[in-house]
Design an enzyme around this catalytic site. Sequence first.
Site, PDB file in Angstrom:
ATOM      1  CD  GLN A 169      14.383 -21.819 -53.082  1.00 51.61           C
ATOM      2  OE1 GLN A 169      13.916 -20.691 -53.189  1.00 51.61           O
ATOM      3  NE2 GLN A 169      14.253 -22.510 -51.960  1.00 51.61           N
ATOM      4  CG  HIS A 229      15.742 -14.148 -38.378  1.00 48.64           C
ATOM      5  ND1 HIS A 229      16.874 -13.991 -39.132  1.00 48.64           N
ATOM      6  CD2 HIS A 229      14.879 -14.895 -39.125  1.00 48.64           C
ATOM      7  CE1 HIS A 229      16.731 -14.634 -40.281  1.00 48.64           C
ATOM      8  NE2 HIS A 229      15.539 -15.183 -40.310  1.00 48.64           N
ATOM      9  CD  GLU A 285      11.391 -23.707 -46.883  1.00 47.27           C
ATOM     10  OE1 GLU A 285      11.503 -23.636 -48.123  1.00 47.27           O
ATOM     11  OE2 GLU A 285      11.286 -22.703 -46.133  1.00 47.27           O
ATOM     12  CG  ASP A 339       2.355 -24.095 -51.691  1.00 45.15           C
ATOM     13  OD1 ASP A 339       2.134 -23.168 -50.889  1.00 45.15           O
ATOM     14  OD2 ASP A 339       2.312 -23.943 -52.921  1.00 45.15           O
ATOM     15  CG  ASP A 382      11.269 -15.940 -42.207  1.00 42.38           C
ATOM     16  OD1 ASP A 382      11.504 -14.922 -42.864  1.00 42.38           O
ATOM     17  OD2 ASP A 382      12.168 -16.676 -41.740  1.00 42.38           O
TER      18      ASP A 382
END
Length: 532
Positions: free
Chosen positions: A260, A291, A333, A367, A385
């Site tokens: 991205q 959060h 992540e 992933d 999240d």
Amino acid sequence: MIDQQMSLRGGAARLPVRPRTGRLLVLAAVFVCAACGLVYELELVALASYLIGDSVTQASVVLSVMVFAMGIGSLLAKRLRCRAAVGFGMIEAALALIGGSSALVLYASFAWLGDSQYALVGFSLAIGVLIGAEIPLLMTLIQRVDRQDAGGAVADLFAADYVGALVGGLAFPFLLLPMLGQLTGALFTGAVNAAAGGALVLWVFRRDLNPRSRWLLVLANVSVIAVLATATVLVDDFERAARRAVYGDQVRVAVQTGVQEVVVTGTDRDSLGLYLDGRLRVSARDEYRYHEALVHPAMNGPRARVLILGGGDGLAAREVLRYEDVRAVTLVELDPAVTRLARTDPALSELNGHAFRDPRLTLVGADAFPWLRADHGRYDVVISDLPDPGITASTKLYSAEFYGLVAEALAPDGRLVVHAGPLGARPQTFWTVEASVRAGGLATRPYRVTGRYAGFAASPDRGGGEDREREDWGFLLAAAAEAPRAALAAGGPEPRSLRGRELREGARAAAEARLPGLLPSTLVHPRYWEDA
């Protein structure tokens, strides 16, 4: 039949090359033009998915409009067959200019006008018409080189066309995009397109051109290549100006990762903004509200082992690590560039409390979906999240199958918390997420928290603007046996703004806003686009 074939071949036009060589040169031009044409298509789909969102819809719009336009182009090309050489040369020059500049114009319309949908349709239509006109003219040209039967000529043309499309389709994601980026990659493709089309006509078919046509083609191709080369030189300045128009004057970091585009704005931790693919992911003004509401209700119970899915900015981990009885935190992540930025950027690392320095935190670059399919033990708390469920690339991470994997990863008394999008603005998406969590085998407790600043002014379709109207965040708390209570953990750290009463009122408000009868989203039937 043999006499007919010999008669056809004997009628080939006089050209500066032998028939076999001329035929190979025409097929080489078909190969290059097909590769360039597919790059234009993929570039439109990729950029539109980034600027507008929902890659399925954007791909459908681009491909359907382009295929329709190709049919129109094929019909219009019938009028040019009597002057096929000059017609093909001018079409390739126009295609190179329009296709090569399409990414620049699309990005400019997004940055300064706030909408690129009409530009996307216009470019798809124009490029499709020009691509559709190529094959009829090339069919005429290849038969002028070597008068074989029509069936053989069509087979040769389509073979070269399909192989070129294969090369273009592979070159876009593996060479052009990582090495040149979307803007420069499109400009380079346009220059190659113009050079290939111009060289074929001005060399192989130069005897078909009168002096006026020859100079017209030379001028057109030189002008197109000059425009594209000038745009390539100025593309960095253009990109900086466009970013300022979208994100403001305080852009500090702008990188295109393998996943991205990541942009960081602001001069310090109090003014920081983190954008992922043009969408505001973190704002220092209100991130603590989000959060705290995401993490603290889920920490009410056993919490020795915590799994965070997403959250590469480290802000959810900051809240988790405030609990002294947390022994281990695993953060999964996908984009390593985000976690690297969260560790090294002074403002962002200060905002996340230097969470990545805590020895209890283990970072996994993967992933989340395939990672969960392997057995990594059981977790007391799982915090999801992740990017918004309305973004197509994230749809699988809000599916019933995904939540089934999460349920298997939970300890017997474990809890899951999911950010499910704004309840007030996108109720159908929120309750589809809730139905998907239940379909995964978990009982849910929805709740909402207000205090979110709406959108940002550069893109009107993302809401908000200068009025700074506050919206809400919607969450789902879930467990295997029964729905957990929406409450703060007894004896835990005190949140900066969140209070137990607010949680109870948020759960009551969410229950009253329930939309019954919605079906879960699955891998084979995603449903979040229906609320777009």
